[in-house]
Design an enzyme around this catalytic site. Structure first.
Site, PDB file in Angstrom:
ATOM      1  N   ASN A 158      -9.068  14.908  -0.718  1.00 24.01           N
ATOM      2  CA  ASN A 158      -8.125  15.932  -0.236  1.00 24.01           C
ATOM      3  C   ASN A 158      -7.845  17.058  -1.248  1.00 24.01           C
ATOM      4  O   ASN A 158      -7.404  18.134  -0.866  1.00 24.01           O
ATOM      5  CB  ASN A 158      -6.817  15.296   0.264  1.00 24.01           C
ATOM      6  CG  ASN A 158      -6.077  14.538  -0.804  1.00 24.01           C
ATOM      7  OD1 ASN A 158      -6.600  14.295  -1.881  1.00 24.01           O
ATOM      8  ND2 ASN A 158      -4.851  14.150  -0.509  1.00 24.01           N
ATOM      9  N   LYS A 181     -16.903  11.514 -11.127  1.00 21.44           N
ATOM     10  CA  LYS A 181     -17.525  11.035  -9.881  1.00 21.44           C
ATOM     11  C   LYS A 181     -16.681  11.596  -8.739  1.00 21.44           C
ATOM     12  O   LYS A 181     -15.617  11.075  -8.407  1.00 21.44           O
ATOM     13  CB  LYS A 181     -17.544   9.499  -9.853  1.00 21.44           C
ATOM     14  CG  LYS A 181     -17.760   8.867  -8.478  1.00 21.44           C
ATOM     15  CD  LYS A 181     -19.138   9.122  -7.892  1.00 21.44           C
ATOM     16  CE  LYS A 181     -19.316   8.448  -6.539  1.00 21.44           C
ATOM     17  NZ  LYS A 181     -18.663   9.174  -5.415  1.00 21.44           N
ATOM     18  N   THR A 184     -17.440  11.931  -1.929  1.00 23.76           N
ATOM     19  CA  THR A 184     -18.587  12.520  -1.220  1.00 23.76           C
ATOM     20  C   THR A 184     -18.139  13.759  -0.441  1.00 23.76           C
ATOM     21  O   THR A 184     -18.717  14.837  -0.613  1.00 23.76           O
ATOM     22  CB  THR A 184     -19.260  11.470  -0.322  1.00 23.76           C
ATOM     23  OG1 THR A 184     -19.784  10.463  -1.199  1.00 23.76           O
ATOM     24  CG2 THR A 184     -20.401  12.065   0.479  1.00 23.76           C
ATOM     25  N   ASP A 236      -6.836   2.327  -1.409  1.00 24.37           N
ATOM     26  CA  ASP A 236      -6.825   0.920  -1.837  1.00 24.37           C
ATOM     27  C   ASP A 236      -7.859   0.587  -2.905  1.00 24.37           C
ATOM     28  O   ASP A 236      -7.651  -0.354  -3.687  1.00 24.37           O
ATOM     29  CB  ASP A 236      -7.148   0.008  -0.638  1.00 24.37           C
ATOM     30  CG  ASP A 236      -6.010   0.003   0.350  1.00 24.37           C
ATOM     31  OD1 ASP A 236      -4.946   0.549   0.006  1.00 24.37           O
ATOM     32  OD2 ASP A 236      -6.197  -0.529   1.459  1.00 24.37           O
ATOM     33  N   THR A 237      -8.954   1.356  -2.917  1.00 18.54           N
ATOM     34  CA  THR A 237     -10.009   1.106  -3.904  1.00 18.54           C
ATOM     35  C   THR A 237      -9.400   1.022  -5.300  1.00 18.54           C
ATOM     36  O   THR A 237      -9.898   0.261  -6.144  1.00 18.54           O
ATOM     37  CB  THR A 237     -11.025   2.288  -3.910  1.00 18.54           C
ATOM     38  OG1 THR A 237     -11.221   2.687  -2.572  1.00 18.54           O
ATOM     39  CG2 THR A 237     -12.325   1.919  -4.558  1.00 18.54           C
ATOM     40  N   GLY A 238      -8.345   1.790  -5.527  1.00 17.09           N
ATOM     41  CA  GLY A 238      -7.715   1.820  -6.846  1.00 17.09           C
ATOM     42  C   GLY A 238      -7.194   0.451  -7.249  1.00 17.09           C
ATOM     43  O   GLY A 238      -7.239   0.086  -8.430  1.00 17.09           O
ATOM     44  N   GLU A 253      -3.305   6.914  -8.920  1.00 13.02           N
ATOM     45  CA  GLU A 253      -2.365   7.381  -7.905  1.00 13.02           C
ATOM     46  C   GLU A 253      -2.984   7.044  -6.564  1.00 13.02           C
ATOM     47  O   GLU A 253      -4.048   7.544  -6.216  1.00 13.02           O
ATOM     48  CB  GLU A 253      -2.108   8.876  -8.052  1.00 13.02           C
ATOM     49  CG  GLU A 253      -0.952   9.318  -7.191  1.00 13.02           C
ATOM     50  CD  GLU A 253      -1.376  10.353  -6.193  1.00 13.02           C
ATOM     51  OE1 GLU A 253      -1.149  10.113  -4.990  1.00 13.02           O
ATOM     52  OE2 GLU A 253      -1.928  11.380  -6.604  1.00 13.02           O
ATOM     53  N   CYS A 287      -1.194  12.528  -0.120  1.00 18.75           N
ATOM     54  CA  CYS A 287      -0.519  11.283  -0.473  1.00 18.75           C
ATOM     55  C   CYS A 287       0.988  11.491  -0.463  1.00 18.75           C
ATOM     56  O   CYS A 287       1.742  10.560  -0.208  1.00 18.75           O
ATOM     57  CB  CYS A 287      -1.002  10.786  -1.820  1.00 18.75           C
ATOM     58  SG  CYS A 287      -0.841  12.018  -3.089  1.00 18.75           S
ATOM     59  N   GLU A 380      -0.053   4.069   6.530  1.00 21.55           N
ATOM     60  CA  GLU A 380      -0.212   5.479   6.176  1.00 21.55           C
ATOM     61  C   GLU A 380      -1.303   6.089   7.065  1.00 21.55           C
ATOM     62  O   GLU A 380      -2.486   5.793   6.861  1.00 21.55           O
ATOM     63  CB  GLU A 380      -0.646   5.505   4.702  1.00 21.55           C
ATOM     64  CG  GLU A 380      -0.769   6.847   4.102  1.00 21.55           C
ATOM     65  CD  GLU A 380      -1.274   6.791   2.646  1.00 21.55           C
ATOM     66  OE1 GLU A 380      -1.919   5.806   2.250  1.00 21.55           O
ATOM     67  OE2 GLU A 380      -1.033   7.771   1.926  1.00 21.55           O
TER      68      GLU A 380
HETATM   69  O1  G3H Z   1      -2.726  13.728  -2.129  1.00 20.84           O
HETATM   70  C1  G3H Z   1      -2.177  13.567  -3.202  1.00 20.84           C
HETATM   71  C2  G3H Z   1      -1.767  14.703  -4.026  1.00 20.84           C
HETATM   72  O2  G3H Z   1      -1.528  14.277  -5.352  1.00 20.84           O
HETATM   73  C3  G3H Z   1      -0.595  15.407  -3.441  1.00 20.84           C
HETATM   74  O3  G3H Z   1      -0.441  16.639  -4.025  1.00 20.84           O
HETATM   75  O4  G3H Z   1       1.885  17.163  -3.283  1.00 20.84           O
HETATM   76  O5  G3H Z   1       0.412  18.923  -4.216  1.00 20.84           O
HETATM   77  O6  G3H Z   1      -0.037  17.981  -1.960  1.00 20.84           O
HETATM   78  P1  G3H Z   1       0.506  17.731  -3.339  1.00 20.84           P
END
Ligand code: G3H
Length: 478
Positions: A158, A181, A184, A236-238, A253, A287, A380
């Site tokens: 994102n 990395k 994709t 979840d991979t984290g 995060e 997120c 989520e």
């Molecule tokens: O998607 C997770 C990002 O760390 C959120 O950043 O609050 O600037 O959209 P943002």
């Protein structure tokens, strides 16, 4: 079908020896837009070796020179905002204007990191021994911050540019080298960003970027003995990574289920505007998006009506046209979102709009009267669907927030600052916003999740401090 891009190793662009590529599907057209190299484990080994060697020299490069190169990269990044934004539009369906904003924000982040780095890293500590019982003043301890080594940076789809540079820049200013990395979807935007750093003239091998399937090189990268730090943003991979990684600093995060608690005295126009921005910008694929509204029953009808009026005005369509709601990143993501919606329907949620989907494009949907037995109350969606739960006390809202396995951010709307502070203290999340939607930025603010939302704290200052270790030299007098 789809231009093919090379990966970046030792300052050069190369094709993988695998002879294979990974396709990047345009979420809007659902056709192959680009292709990137499917790097092999041998290539990962080579990258690690090169990154390690480059880091040794970089650690000896004066701090002001590291900062100078970062400032140069920041300027080049901003100059290239148009082509990078175009990739973001095609790869992840980010609305055109937001795509440009992401690149500009990234340039600013890199510059700020350079500034902050020279200040933080230019300071050390000096201690004398006689402040501790039993000691004479015979020992002098000098401490400074030294690099960790090779930092593995794994950003999410994102923000493939911004969440890549938020790892790269702190790592580099602190004297580390980088193996990036990218996700994709977003890999080509990230490769373009890397090209800007290439043009800035960083030493060969200091920044490397490998692409490929997570299933083939993911574990190999994260468990690689050459990695000295992992900075990961994603899902979840984290959690799996943190279980498998070695004894190295981790910055993670992960997901969130950010709650928006609305009290009776809240300014409902302000709340509605923030729910739209917080819940639906980039189609809810943040997120930090508002992912559940917990509103006092007495003002719920008014608030829902105000939000609905704004939902009706959201433009749905292609990212090229700067629509507010664009296709979600993949078909599997759209299917997952649909699963949550169907479950809520079956269990009796009120649909404020008709549920509509074409391909990966899902129309914005507010679900009222959601109850705790519905999946959408807890999971989520990462999409433009937002549940509203009606509450009868602030405690009920806090309870719902704290019962979540996530704890990224949350927000509370009220005109009573005392109540807001008490609620903020009671919410088990990394950050609470008072009278505004959750957000990571400004990018120098600390940013952290608790529980399944992650470990470590980000934000420019915290990231620099996380990517160093303390080294002491003690001078002993006879
Ligand atoms: O998607 C997770 C990002 O760390 C959120 O950043 O609050 O600037 O959209 P943002």
């Amino acid at each position: 079908d789809g231009d093919e891009f090379k990966y970046y190793i030792e300052g050069e662009w190369k094709k993988s020896a695998s002879g294979k590529s990974v396709s990047i599907i345009n979420p809007t057209t659902r056709k192959t837009q680009y292709k990137v190299q499917a790097c092999t484990q041998e290539e990962v080994n080579k990258v690690m070796e090169i990154a390690k060697a480059a880091q040794k020299l970089w650690a000896k490069t004066p701090l002001w020179k590291r900062a100078e190169l970062l400032h140069k990269a920041a300027a080049i990044l901003k100059e290239h905002k148009a082509p990078i934004a175009e990739c973001l539009v095609k790869e992840i369906a980010k609305p055109a204007k937001d795509a440009v904003t992401e690149v500009v924000r990234s340039g600013d982040l890199v510059s700020y990191t350079a500034e902050e780095g020279v200040r933080i890293l230019g300071q050390g500590t000096y201690l004398v021994s006689d402040s501790f019982p039993g000691n004479e003043r015979t020992k002098y301890c000098l401490s400074s911050k030294i690099p960790l080594g090779v930092v593995l940076a794994i950003p999410p789809f994102n923000y493939p540019v911004n969440l890549a540079v938020s790892k790269l820049a702190p790592a580099l200013i602190a004297g580390n080298s980088i193996v990036l990395k990218p996700p994709t979807q977003g890999a080509v935007s990230a490769l373009h960003m890397v090209h800007c750093f290439h043009l800035a003239g960083f030493p060969k091998g200091l920044i490397n970027c490998v692409t490929g399937k997570g299933s083939e090189i993911g574990d190999f990268l994260t468990m690689h003995p050459g990695v000295n730090c992992i900075s990961f943003t994603g899902g979840d991979t984290g959690i799996a990574i943190s279980k498998k990684a070695g004894m190295i600093p981790l910055q993670m995060e992960l997901g969130g289920k950010d709650a928006c608690i609305v009290l009776e005295d809240a300014d409902l126009d302000l709340v509605a505007a923030n729910i739209i921005k917080g819940g639906f910008s980039y189609s809810g694929q943040r997120c930090t998006a508002v992912k559940v509204v917990l509103v006092m029953e007495s003002v719920a009808d008014d608030l829902v009506a105000k939000v609905n009026a704004k939902v009706a005005k959201l433009k749905v369509g292609p990212p090229e046209d700067d629509c507010d709601i664009t296709a979600v990143v993949s078909e599997s993501s759209a299917n997952f979102i649909e699963g949550l919606v169907v479950d809520a329907k079956q269990k009796g949620a009120t649909f404020c709009q008709e549920y509509k989907r074409e391909g990966n494009l899902i129309w914005p949907l507010l679900l009222d009267h959601v109850r705790p037995d519905m999946r959408i109350a807890w999971e989520e969606p990462f999409g433009p669907v937002l549940p509203v739960i009606r509450i009868t006390s602030a405690e009920e809202g806090i309870h719902h927030c704290n019962a979540s396995n996530f704890g990224l951010q949350g927000c509370v709307f009220t005109k009573d600052i005392n109540k807001a502070m008490l609620i903020s203290d009671a919410m088990e999340t990394g950050t609470v916003q008072i009278n505004s939607a959750p957000a990571r930025g400004p990018d120098h603010f600390p940013f952290q999740g608790i529980k399944d939302s992650g470990i470590g704290s980000q934000g420019i200052t915290n990231s620099i401090n996380m990517m160093v270790k303390v080294k002491s030299t003690v001078i002993n007098l006879p």
